[in-house]
Design a protein around this motif. Structure first.
Motif, PDB file in Angstrom:
ATOM      1  N   ASN A  88       0.854  -1.266  -0.138  1.00  0.00           N
ATOM      2  CA  ASN A  88      -0.080  -0.092   0.010  1.00  0.00           C
ATOM      3  C   ASN A  88       0.913   1.044  -0.046  1.00  0.00           C
ATOM      4  OD1 ASN A  88      -2.261  -1.338   0.083  1.00  0.00           O
ATOM      5  ND2 ASN A  88      -2.587  -1.661   2.305  1.00  0.00           N
ATOM      6  N   GLN A 134       0.711   3.921  -2.938  1.00  0.00           N
ATOM      7  CA  GLN A 134       0.751   5.516  -2.329  1.00  0.00           C
ATOM      8  C   GLN A 134       1.705   6.349  -2.990  1.00  0.00           C
ATOM      9  OE1 GLN A 134       0.164   5.690   1.770  1.00  0.00           O
ATOM     10  NE2 GLN A 134      -1.927   4.856   1.653  1.00  0.00           N
ATOM     11  N   THR A 143       1.373   9.355  -5.623  1.00  0.00           N
ATOM     12  CA  THR A 143       1.949  10.669  -5.321  1.00  0.00           C
ATOM     13  C   THR A 143       2.864  11.148  -6.534  1.00  0.00           C
ATOM     14  OG1 THR A 143       1.839  10.387  -2.976  1.00  0.00           O
ATOM     15  CG2 THR A 143       3.172  12.100  -3.632  1.00  0.00           C
TER      16      THR A 143
END
Length: 301
Positions: free
Chosen positions: A276, A280, A284
């Protein structure tokens, strides 16, 4: 980032597959240990009754028998090592082998030659890998021992004990096994089997010293009764040791597999969290690239 996500997800799938195996082995061991404990409890009445009869025989007679007579000097001792056929049971096999190594070292320090009898593939492989000599081997029934196997082991031990020293016979026999106390506690033990000492392993069922033993009548003679009963007593002791070792192995395997399953759950959570985080970070980075590109276009206008 995408490569890291694929690696973490692959590790999660691998650990999940391992978890299914350890969970299945834990459930199998949990179901088998119940039956093993029942077999240990079922064998206790016969062993106790036979022990009481031999105690009465020893009390009311002064008969000397080769299986009960102490030797003035023991020159050769036999050691029966009862281990498991498989691993994945924590420190079960290593504890038994360590206890046997300590016993053998002690016997050799007393200037006794040691002959080893192996029960269980783990003990056999341990000695074969180190190229050590042993007298006999039995394997393939550690989870579910049979009475025929106990009779075969006892017959070989009694035969060697009754043989002369010059013919390779033993003058003392010890057994190393794991005693089942509870699902949490299994104790590796070493006990002397021959010459026979009339003792009861279960302290709770041991008769009081002041208890009056039943009055037995031995026919046709005490010597013939001893010839018939003592080999059965040796078989019963071996049988009890095999049953206790089987229950101990299954209990240890259940605990080990439960620990492995819990560790698999922890690894799955860790790798999922890392995956995860990698996702992320990738999102980003993509947003940053889009914003950077938009800023560059705006500045060009």
């Amino acid at each position: 980032m995408g490569a890291q996500m694929r690696v973490y997800r692959q590790r999660v799938r691998s650990v999940q597959a391992t978890k299914k195996i350890t969970r299945a082995m834990e459930l199998i061991a949990a179901s088998r240990v119940v039956k093993a404990r029942q077999r240990v409890a079922a064998s206790a009445p016969y062993t106790h009754a036979l022990t009481r009869a031999l105690s009465a025989l020893a009390t009311y007679s002064n008969e000397d028998h080769p299986l009960t007579t102490e030797r003035e000097k023991v020159r050769r001792a036999g050691v029966v090592i009862i281990a498991g056929d498989r691993g994945l049971s924590g420190a079960y096999n290593s504890s038994v082998l360590k206890e046997s190594e300590q016993l053998i070292r002690k016997l050799r320090e007393d200037d006794k030659e040691v002959i080893v009898y192996l029960v269980g593939n783990r003990a056999i492989n341990f000695y074969k890998f180190r190229r050590r000599q042993y007298a006999a081997e039995w394997g393939g029934f550690s989870d579910q021992p049979t009475h025929e196997a106990a009779k075969e082991i006892a017959a070989r031990i009694v035969k060697d004990f009754l043989s002369d020293y010059d013919e390779g016979g033993t003058e003392e026999v010890h057994v190393v096994y794991t005693r089942f106390n509870s699902m949490v506690v299994q104790e590796p033990r070493a006990l002397r089997l021959l010459p026979i000492e009339i003792v009861d392993d279960d302290e709770e069922d041991t008769p009081d010293q002041h208890e009056v033993l039943p009055l037995y009548e031995f026919e046709p003679s005490i010597a013939q009764v001893l010839d018939a009963v003592l080999p059965n007593y040796v078989t019963a002791r071996i049988w009890t040791c095999l049953l206790g070792a089987a229950a101990s192995q299954l209990a240890a395997q259940q605990r080990a597999m439960k620990s492995a399953t819990d560790n698999a759950d922890a690894l799955i959570k860790t790798y999922t969290r890392l995956a995860n985080q990698a996702r992320q970070a990738e999102i980003t980075q993509e947003i940053s690239e889009i914003v950077g590109g938009a800023d560059a276009l705006a500045a060009a206008k």
